[in-house]
Motif scaffolding. Structure first.
Motif, PDB file in Angstrom:
ATOM      1  N   LEU A  31       0.833  -1.187   0.000  1.00  0.00           N
ATOM      2  CA  LEU A  31       0.000   0.000   0.000  1.00  0.00           C
ATOM      3  C   LEU A  31       0.877   1.250   0.000  1.00  0.00           C
ATOM      4  CD1 LEU A  31      -3.027   0.860   0.165  1.00  0.00           C
ATOM      5  CD2 LEU A  31      -2.675   1.093   2.629  1.00  0.00           C
ATOM      6  N   THR A  32       0.712   2.080  -1.014  1.00  0.00           N
ATOM      7  CA  THR A  32       1.571   3.249  -1.178  1.00  0.00           C
ATOM      8  C   THR A  32       0.742   4.523  -1.195  1.00  0.00           C
ATOM      9  OG1 THR A  32       3.152   1.948  -2.466  1.00  0.00           O
ATOM     10  CG2 THR A  32       3.275   4.345  -2.683  1.00  0.00           C
ATOM     11  N   ASN A  33       1.054   5.431  -0.289  1.00  0.00           N
ATOM     12  CA  ASN A  33       0.306   6.683  -0.194  1.00  0.00           C
ATOM     13  C   ASN A  33       0.828   7.698  -1.207  1.00  0.00           C
ATOM     14  OD1 ASN A  33       0.094   9.522   1.894  1.00  0.00           O
ATOM     15  ND2 ASN A  33      -1.671   8.489   1.032  1.00  0.00           N
ATOM     16  N   VAL A  34      -0.047   8.131  -2.082  1.00  0.00           N
ATOM     17  CA  VAL A  34       0.286   9.138  -3.093  1.00  0.00           C
ATOM     18  C   VAL A  34      -0.056  10.529  -2.587  1.00  0.00           C
ATOM     19  CG1 VAL A  34      -0.211   9.961  -5.437  1.00  0.00           C
ATOM     20  CG2 VAL A  34      -0.065   7.502  -4.970  1.00  0.00           C
ATOM     21  N   SER A  35      -1.203  10.647  -1.911  1.00  0.00           N
ATOM     22  CA  SER A  35      -1.617  11.917  -1.322  1.00  0.00           C
ATOM     23  C   SER A  35      -2.185  11.651   0.064  1.00  0.00           C
ATOM     24  CB  SER A  35      -2.681  12.599  -2.185  1.00  0.00           C
ATOM     25  OG  SER A  35      -3.242  13.724  -1.498  1.00  0.00           O
ATOM     26  N   PRO A  36      -1.777  12.418   1.072  1.00  0.00           N
ATOM     27  CA  PRO A  36      -2.387  12.261   2.395  1.00  0.00           C
ATOM     28  C   PRO A  36      -3.833  12.733   2.364  1.00  0.00           C
ATOM     29  CG  PRO A  36      -0.989  14.209   2.342  1.00  0.00           C
ATOM     30  CD  PRO A  36      -0.782  13.507   1.034  1.00  0.00           C
ATOM     31  N   LEU A  37      -4.542  12.474   3.432  1.00  0.00           N
ATOM     32  CA  LEU A  37      -5.941  12.874   3.531  1.00  0.00           C
ATOM     33  C   LEU A  37      -6.034  14.389   3.641  1.00  0.00           C
ATOM     34  CD1 LEU A  37      -8.838  11.676   3.754  1.00  0.00           C
ATOM     35  CD2 LEU A  37      -8.552  11.771   6.242  1.00  0.00           C
ATOM     36  N   LEU A  38      -6.583  15.032   2.600  1.00  0.00           N
ATOM     37  CA  LEU A  38      -6.632  16.489   2.547  1.00  0.00           C
ATOM     38  C   LEU A  38      -8.010  16.977   2.098  1.00  0.00           C
ATOM     39  CD1 LEU A  38      -3.284  17.170   0.615  1.00  0.00           C
ATOM     40  CD2 LEU A  38      -3.666  17.515   3.069  1.00  0.00           C
ATOM     41  N   SER A  39      -8.372  18.169   2.569  1.00  0.00           N
ATOM     42  CA  SER A  39      -9.563  18.840   2.033  1.00  0.00           C
ATOM     43  C   SER A  39      -9.176  19.783   0.899  1.00  0.00           C
ATOM     44  CB  SER A  39     -10.277  19.623   3.142  1.00  0.00           C
ATOM     45  OG  SER A  39      -9.402  20.593   3.716  1.00  0.00           O
ATOM     46  N   ASP A  40      -7.879  20.051   0.752  1.00  0.00           N
ATOM     47  CA  ASP A  40      -7.365  20.887  -0.334  1.00  0.00           C
ATOM     48  C   ASP A  40      -7.291  20.034  -1.601  1.00  0.00           C
ATOM     49  OD1 ASP A  40      -5.965  22.432  -2.150  1.00  0.00           O
ATOM     50  OD2 ASP A  40      -4.537  23.195  -0.674  1.00  0.00           O
ATOM     51  N   MET A  41      -8.356  20.092  -2.407  1.00  0.00           N
ATOM     52  CA  MET A  41      -8.444  19.224  -3.576  1.00  0.00           C
ATOM     53  C   MET A  41      -7.412  19.563  -4.642  1.00  0.00           C
ATOM     54  SD  MET A  41     -10.600  16.932  -2.911  1.00  0.00           S
ATOM     55  CE  MET A  41     -11.571  16.692  -1.422  1.00  0.00           C
ATOM     56  N   ALA A  42      -6.955  20.799  -4.680  1.00  0.00           N
ATOM     57  CA  ALA A  42      -5.918  21.165  -5.637  1.00  0.00           C
ATOM     58  C   ALA A  42      -4.626  20.412  -5.326  1.00  0.00           C
ATOM     59  CB  ALA A  42      -5.674  22.671  -5.606  1.00  0.00           C
ATOM     60  N   GLN A  43      -4.311  20.259  -4.040  1.00  0.00           N
ATOM     61  CA  GLN A  43      -3.118  19.520  -3.645  1.00  0.00           C
ATOM     62  C   GLN A  43      -3.274  18.028  -3.931  1.00  0.00           C
ATOM     63  OE1 GLN A  43      -0.071  20.539  -2.498  1.00  0.00           O
ATOM     64  NE2 GLN A  43      -0.799  22.592  -3.016  1.00  0.00           N
ATOM     65  N   VAL A  44      -4.469  17.514  -3.720  1.00  0.00           N
ATOM     66  CA  VAL A  44      -4.729  16.094  -4.025  1.00  0.00           C
ATOM     67  C   VAL A  44      -4.531  15.838  -5.512  1.00  0.00           C
ATOM     68  CG1 VAL A  44      -6.450  14.246  -4.023  1.00  0.00           C
ATOM     69  CG2 VAL A  44      -6.319  15.830  -2.086  1.00  0.00           C
ATOM     70  N   SER A  45      -5.083  16.723  -6.332  1.00  0.00           N
ATOM     71  CA  SER A  45      -4.965  16.585  -7.779  1.00  0.00           C
ATOM     72  C   SER A  45      -3.504  16.648  -8.217  1.00  0.00           C
ATOM     73  CB  SER A  45      -5.773  17.680  -8.481  1.00  0.00           C
ATOM     74  OG  SER A  45      -5.660  17.580  -9.883  1.00  0.00           O
ATOM     75  N   LYS A  46      -2.755  17.562  -7.646  1.00  0.00           N
ATOM     76  CA  LYS A  46      -1.340  17.711  -8.003  1.00  0.00           C
ATOM     77  C   LYS A  46      -0.559  16.449  -7.649  1.00  0.00           C
ATOM     78  CE  LYS A  46       2.685  20.698  -7.183  1.00  0.00           C
ATOM     79  NZ  LYS A  46       3.184  21.905  -6.454  1.00  0.00           N
ATOM     80  N   ALA A  47      -0.820  15.896  -6.462  1.00  0.00           N
ATOM     81  CA  ALA A  47      -0.114  14.685  -6.036  1.00  0.00           C
ATOM     82  C   ALA A  47      -0.490  13.491  -6.919  1.00  0.00           C
ATOM     83  CB  ALA A  47      -0.431  14.381  -4.577  1.00  0.00           C
ATOM     84  N   THR A  48      -1.762  13.441  -7.319  1.00  0.00           N
ATOM     85  CA  THR A  48      -2.245  12.320  -8.125  1.00  0.00           C
ATOM     86  C   THR A  48      -1.621  12.301  -9.515  1.00  0.00           C
ATOM     87  OG1 THR A  48      -4.343  12.367  -6.908  1.00  0.00           O
ATOM     88  CG2 THR A  48      -4.343  11.196  -9.000  1.00  0.00           C
ATOM     89  N   SER A  49      -1.119  13.426  -9.971  1.00  0.00           N
ATOM     90  CA  SER A  49      -0.486  13.474 -11.288  1.00  0.00           C
ATOM     91  C   SER A  49       0.723  12.547 -11.374  1.00  0.00           C
ATOM     92  CB  SER A  49      -0.063  14.909 -11.628  1.00  0.00           C
ATOM     93  OG  SER A  49       0.965  15.350 -10.752  1.00  0.00           O
ATOM     94  N   ALA A  50       1.247  12.120 -10.227  1.00  0.00           N
ATOM     95  CA  ALA A  50       2.413  11.234 -10.212  1.00  0.00           C
ATOM     96  C   ALA A  50       2.041   9.762 -10.347  1.00  0.00           C
ATOM     97  CB  ALA A  50       3.199  11.444  -8.913  1.00  0.00           C
ATOM     98  N   VAL A  51       0.748   9.435 -10.284  1.00  0.00           N
ATOM     99  CA  VAL A  51       0.319   8.034 -10.388  1.00  0.00           C
ATOM    100  C   VAL A  51       0.653   7.496 -11.778  1.00  0.00           C
ATOM    101  CG1 VAL A  51      -1.666   6.482 -10.451  1.00  0.00           C
ATOM    102  CG2 VAL A  51      -1.499   8.235  -8.666  1.00  0.00           C
TER     103      VAL A  51
END
Length: 430
Positions: A253-273
């Motif tokens: 299990l690999t965490n790409v983005s921590p649990l955030l309410s800042d969806m812009a940060q989630v989207s940015k982190a997800t770009s690395a998937v």
């Protein structure tokens, strides 16, 4: 009217004059009362419409009252909602207020995740003709109420299957293009570490083909926009993103983005998937997809789901996007035949129940595992349970939270539709 009555009473021509005088007063009173009552009912209807509008408007989806109620840590009065409802009522009823003073009572409260509003009114409508019998006004009253079920606070844990099978081309046309352009007719863009001459490079840089993991990554980023558009408060939804690992040497299990309410940060982190890379073809006997491990490791991370009524008591949702075929080392517990301990099977539903026992909702988007009838490996190991893949995933999912999508449909649209189904757009009832 007074002069007319004196004239009639003074008439000496006969009994007709006296009779007319006696009958005229009640007739005039009755007619006047009817007109005044009709006018009072018209005023009441207008005031009732104003109360209806105020009760519903005060707790509308984007109202200050709903936002304030969601921010409250305990049940109670929503003061800003009461002020808002009073203004709405007065604005709607302003045409009647100059001649008709109105008493208005407003209550807006939150109980659990229900915001309720009640607007009641009373007024004395002045009469005209009825004053001949001493009736100077007619009382009217009414009330209106509405309820709003607030959208709940939710945490989404996105588990994206990025194992080698998700390297299949994303559309039927591109699958055929990969088959045509590979010497072994392979539809998968296998990703070899540090190689610039693998099928992954062929698909991405030569044939310009999107693989399924590419589409899933883009769809997850799009989902963050959907969350922003549908939230009432900035922290209503939080999202974390996980994969099965960046490469096959460190599967887990690999965490790409921590649990955030800042969806812009989630989207940015997800770009690395991206697709899981392997050191070489056939590494670890291709045992790269262990749903059992991922679900077991996620359980303590997600924790126990709450009611969603407050920020501190959030609902928990596991959102799994996968093609549904496990491939791991399970020499004794595999549900299908094995070869040297290698277990290829549909998701084992026994590992879903512990999550459900923690009050966690499970939403599953099944990206259809395509039959590959020209592939000997597929025919021997996957074809026998092809029809069971979707069935097991649906059994794992919480009721109503399973969706299957093929490349001829839109994975992004399907993810958005499933997300919206999970959050269940709140409604007003009055």
């Amino acid at each position: 009217m007074y002069k007319l009555l004196r004239k009639l009473l003074a008439e000496r021509a006969g009994n007709f004059g006296i009779t007319t005088a006696l009958v005229a007063v009640p007739l005039i009173a009755a007619g006047g009362l009817a007109l005044d009552v009709t006018n009072a009912m018209l005023v009441r209807t207008e005031l009732q419409n104003a109360a209806d509008a105020a009760a519903v408007g005060a707790i509308a989806d984007s109202s200050p009252a709903v936002a304030a109620a969601m921010a409250m840590t305990t049940d109670g009065t929503v003061t800003i909602g009461q002020d808002d409802a009073n203004k709405l009522f007065l604005g709607q009823a302003s045409g009647d207020l100059p001649s008709t003073p109105v008493n208005v009572n407003v209550a807006v409260t939150r109980t659990g995740n229900i915001v309720s509003s009640t607007v009641s009114f009373s007024a004395n409508v002045p009469t005209t003709l009825s004053q001949v019998i001493g009736k100077t006004s007619i009382p009217v009253s009414g009330s209106a109420s509405a309820q709003y079920q607030t959208a709940v606070f939710m945490d989404f844990y996105m588990l994206l299957d990025n194992t080698p099978s998700m390297g299949i081309a994303a559309t039927l046309a591109d699958i055929q293009k990969m088959v045509t352009n590979t010497p072994d007719s392979c539809a998968f863009a296998c990703h070899i570490q540090k190689s610039t001459n693998d099928y992954y490079n062929l698909a991405k840089n030569v044939l310009k083909i999107n693989t399924r993991i590419d589409v899933v990554r883009q769809a997850t980023q799009s989902l963050t926009d959907t969350a922003v558009k549908n939230r009432v408060t900035s922290d209503q939804y939080r999202m974390a993103v996980y994969t099965f690992g960046a490469d096959a040497t460190q599967i887990g299990l690999t965490n790409v983005s921590p649990l955030l309410s800042d969806m812009a940060q989630v989207s940015k982190a997800t770009s690395a998937v991206d697709l899981m890379a392997v050191p070489k073809q056939g590494y670890n006997n291709d045992q790269d997809t262990s749903f059992d491990t991922m679900l077991t490791q996620l359980a303590p991370i997600i924790g126990t789901g709450g009611s969603g009524k407050t920020n501190a008591d959030r609902q928990k949702v596991l959102f799994l996007v996968t093609d549904g075929v496990g491939d791991s080392n399970k020499p004794t517990t595999c549900t299908k035949p094995t070869t040297n301990g290698r277990c290829q099977e549909p998701l084992a539903t026994a590992f879903c129940q512990p999550l459900k026992n923690q009050n966690i909702k499970i939403a599953i988007l099944y990206t259809t595992y395509f039959p590959l009838p020209t592939n000997g490996w597929y025919n021997q190991w996957i074809a026998p349970f092809q029809s069971q893949i979707g069935t097991n995933l649906q059994s794992c999912a919480s009721p109503g939270l399973y969706f299957e999508v093929s490349p001829t449909q839109g994975i992004s649209d399907a993810m958005n539709a499933l997300f919206l189904k999970v959050i269940r757009t709140p409604r007003i009832t009055s």
